[in-house]
Write a protein that holds these residues in place. Sequence first.
Motif, short mmCIF file in Angstrom:
data_model
loop_
_atom_site.label_atom_id
_atom_site.label_comp_id
_atom_site.label_asym_id
_atom_site.label_seq_id
_atom_site.Cartn_x
_atom_site.Cartn_y
_atom_site.Cartn_z
N LYS A 751 -25.12 -31.60 -70.83
CA LYS A 751 -24.58 -32.05 -69.54
C LYS A 751 -23.24 -31.35 -69.25
CE LYS A 751 -26.74 -36.61 -69.60
NZ LYS A 751 -26.52 -38.08 -69.61
N ALA A 752 -22.44 -31.12 -70.30
CA ALA A 752 -21.14 -30.43 -70.08
C ALA A 752 -21.35 -29.00 -69.60
CB ALA A 752 -20.32 -30.46 -71.36
N GLN A 753 -22.36 -28.28 -70.22
CA GLN A 753 -22.67 -26.92 -69.78
C GLN A 753 -23.12 -26.92 -68.32
OE1 GLN A 753 -22.21 -24.09 -71.38
NE2 GLN A 753 -21.42 -25.09 -73.25
N ASP A 754 -23.95 -27.86 -67.98
CA ASP A 754 -24.41 -27.94 -66.58
C ASP A 754 -23.24 -28.19 -65.64
OD1 ASP A 754 -26.95 -27.50 -67.52
OD2 ASP A 754 -27.54 -29.64 -67.47
N ASP A 755 -22.34 -29.04 -66.08
CA ASP A 755 -21.18 -29.35 -65.22
C ASP A 755 -20.28 -28.12 -65.04
OD1 ASP A 755 -22.13 -31.88 -64.97
OD2 ASP A 755 -20.81 -32.76 -66.52
N GLU A 756 -20.16 -27.29 -66.13
CA GLU A 756 -19.31 -26.09 -66.03
C GLU A 756 -19.89 -25.08 -65.05
OE1 GLU A 756 -17.25 -22.75 -69.01
OE2 GLU A 756 -18.60 -24.33 -69.79
N GLU A 757 -21.22 -24.84 -65.13
CA GLU A 757 -21.87 -23.93 -64.20
C GLU A 757 -21.72 -24.41 -62.77
OE1 GLU A 757 -23.21 -21.04 -64.74
OE2 GLU A 757 -22.87 -21.09 -66.91
N ARG A 758 -21.91 -25.71 -62.64
CA ARG A 758 -21.79 -26.28 -61.29
C ARG A 758 -20.36 -26.12 -60.78
NH1 ARG A 758 -23.15 -30.86 -62.56
NH2 ARG A 758 -25.40 -30.58 -62.34
N LEU A 759 -19.36 -26.20 -61.68
CA LEU A 759 -17.95 -26.03 -61.28
C LEU A 759 -17.65 -24.61 -60.83
CD1 LEU A 759 -15.15 -27.30 -61.04
CD2 LEU A 759 -14.77 -26.72 -63.46
N LYS A 764 -16.45 -20.76 -56.49
CA LYS A 764 -16.73 -19.61 -55.61
C LYS A 764 -16.87 -20.03 -54.16
CE LYS A 764 -19.95 -15.76 -55.04
NZ LYS A 764 -21.19 -15.11 -55.55
N GLU A 765 -17.61 -21.14 -53.99
CA GLU A 765 -17.77 -21.65 -52.63
C GLU A 765 -16.42 -22.06 -52.06
OE1 GLU A 765 -20.56 -24.79 -52.93
OE2 GLU A 765 -22.31 -23.47 -53.24
N ASN A 766 -15.60 -22.59 -52.90
CA ASN A 766 -14.27 -23.03 -52.45
C ASN A 766 -13.40 -21.82 -52.05
OD1 ASN A 766 -14.89 -25.69 -52.80
ND2 ASN A 766 -14.07 -25.78 -54.90
N THR A 767 -13.55 -20.64 -52.79
CA THR A 767 -12.76 -19.44 -52.46
C THR A 767 -13.11 -18.93 -51.06
OG1 THR A 767 -12.69 -18.86 -54.78
CG2 THR A 767 -12.20 -17.09 -53.21
N ALA A 773 -10.65 -20.57 -44.18
CA ALA A 773 -9.64 -21.54 -43.74
C ALA A 773 -8.31 -20.86 -43.46
CB ALA A 773 -9.47 -22.61 -44.82
N ARG A 774 -7.97 -19.81 -44.31
CA ARG A 774 -6.68 -19.13 -44.08
C ARG A 774 -6.72 -18.36 -42.77
NH1 ARG A 774 -7.34 -17.59 -49.61
NH2 ARG A 774 -6.07 -18.91 -51.01
N GLU A 775 -7.87 -17.65 -42.56
CA GLU A 775 -7.98 -16.93 -41.30
C GLU A 775 -7.92 -17.87 -40.12
OE1 GLU A 775 -11.63 -14.84 -41.63
OE2 GLU A 775 -10.86 -13.34 -43.05
#
Length: 821
Positions: A751-759, A764-767, A773-775
Amino acid sequence: MVVDKRLTGDPAAVVDEEFLSENIIDVPSDDEILSDDVSITEDDEGGVVVDFDASAMMPDDSGDFFANLADSVNPGELTKLGNDLIGFYKEDKQSRKDWEMAYVEGLDLLGFKYEEREQPFRGASGISHPLLAESVVQFQAQAYKELLPPDGPVRTQIVGAISPEAEKQAQRVKQYMNYQITDVMEEYDPDMDQLLFYLPLAGSAFKKVYYDESMQRAVSKFVACEDLVVPYTTTNLQSAERITHVVHMQVNDLRKMQVNGFYRDISVYPETITASDSQSKVDELQGERPGGHDEEYILLECHVDLDLLGYEDTDEAGEPTGVRLPYIVTVDENSGEVLAIRRNWGPEDPLMAKKQYFVHFKFLPGLGYYGFGLIHMIGGLSRSATSILRQLIDAGTLANLPAGFKARGIRIRDDDEPLAPGEFRDVDSPGGNLRDSLLPLPYKEPSATLFQLLGLIIQSGQRFSAISELPISENGLNREMPVGTTMALLERGTKVMSGIHKRLHYAQRIELKLLAGVFADYLPPEYPYDTIGAERNVKASDFDDRVDIIPVSDPNIFSSSQRAMLAQMQLQLAQAAPEMHNMYEAYRRMYEALGVKDVDLILPPPKDPQPIDASEENRNVLSNQPIEAFMEQNHQAHIVAHMAMLKTPIVMAAPMVMGSLTGHVAQHISMQARQIVTQELEPQIQQAQAQGVQLDQPQQQQLMADAENRVSELIAQITTEIMAATGENEDPLVELRRQELRIKEADLYRKAQDDEERLKLDQKENTDRNKIAREKIDSQEDIAEMRGQIAAAKLDADEDKTEMQGRLAVAKLKQDRARAN
């Protein structure tokens, strides 16, 4: 009195010569004056002084404790004793005369004999309604089956702690008493059958339990209520002042007992058999009568307290206390001769308590000593039912065969014979209408109201005597009916019979206890067959206070149908919750209530667990079968085999199997520890026994506590050694828990590995979102700046405008002021 002094040890007494010659001893002759035992001298007043050895004049009582004392009591005392007892017997019998007459008259209600009646007309019905007879026969059949089952009436109950030895003893006593009652005591079955027929009639019946010298065995004999006479003041047999048993004995039987020494060998004469009132009524119902040459002896066996001359109760100083002691005195009613006097207490009894031989069976408790029977309770209903039934039959007879008047001149051929169906008979009529010459009497048909009244009376009698069908039979044994409702219906319809059955159970228990006493005291001290778990001679110690003798009948159940109903309700409750009940026992009791023989062939009993090897135990535990350890097994070998089994993957993957096998290993460890403690304690116990040391209660408790502590220590030690030998330091259950934790840890890591991939994806989506958002923010800032500049320009224009408007207002003001000036 002189006799009292002589028998109590007074060495000298002044006596009358005529009194001595008639009552005590012959007057000594001149040659006997110088005897060593007796000397006679004259006194100053012309009398004589007798000086004798008191011990020489005492009755000879050096033999058996139960010897016939009548052989040593002087004849004058015996004659007076016999006459007194006969007088007491006649008084006691006269005091119950009315009760006996009511019983005799009630026997007519049985209807065993058809009555030829002349009133109210010749040929009137003499039938009796069978209400009383039906009640008696039904009760007798029901009670006989319950109180005397085919296997015997005795069961046993262990008093105190239950042990294997006590259970074997109880089984031996039960088997022996049932053997004696069913096989040896030939009179028990028919006498009990006869008692249960007499009992509902008279209300009281008796059993006499004793050892018969002529038959050399125990006897339990039925005694009818008319043959057992007690005083008017009697409330129970134990406290009765005297009990007189009327014994009817044949001539040859008495002679046998005289030759055997049981009775005095004196001349007594039989009398022609003359039946009493009750016996005459019984003979009339049976169609019998005594013959003119039939003779018998009527002996009065009196169980009475006496201050017997020469055998008085004495205190420590040897003086008479005046307390009467219990004796059994047998008197011939015809001659008044005393045939036997015997002590009626045990030779080892310091209290000299009266021994009881009679058992009183009661149908219903009466207002006094005697019980009430159906004659007393429903005799009136039976008499009324008989009267109404006869009226109905007579009314039908008269309606079918009418009588009447006819004219004097008319003549009918063969008028003394009744008309047959379809017959026409010639009539000589002087003239006129034939109808006018005949006048039949107005007889009515049997009354319907009278018939309904008869049904009400019969129903009332049957309800009281509890011979009607159980109320539960109206609805059948409905499986859907609640158990409480069924029990309520059953109890409502059986209250009277249940109370009667409890009284019979109580009386039979007393009877069986008396029989057990006879078996223990008089019969041979060994069993006549091979016994269970002991030698034959153990019988001498089996009949003690450790085992209680009770009837096999249940005081709360008095019929097979009631027993079957209760067993079926019990089975229904067990089937509703099988995990809480012993189903084998529930089904077995159901079969026994139905009277099924050889139940084990239909319902085989569960087999007891037997010791098996370790591999078999491992195989059984895999198939979810119970396994059990035994003390005689090699515990160490079993533990090793089971621990190896615990390491197999198939067991480790099955938590239930692992738990069962682990518990079995713990059982072996506990037994091994107890074996070691037992081996350690045996030398100490043997040494104490050799030295004759008796441990008191605190020492025994301390020894047991030390043993338990030692067992606990050994269990911990053995467990540690086993774990070390098998390469483990922990319990298998701990390892099982650890495996579960490892599985959970793996799940958490995944579950921790899955959570890391999801993070990472989220980052990336957040970047991208942040760049947009900056533009967006930058564009919004430019727009805001432009808006600010527009707003500033607008603000400057508004300020210029406002300034101009102010200047215009000032100029206008000055202009207006100028105009005003």
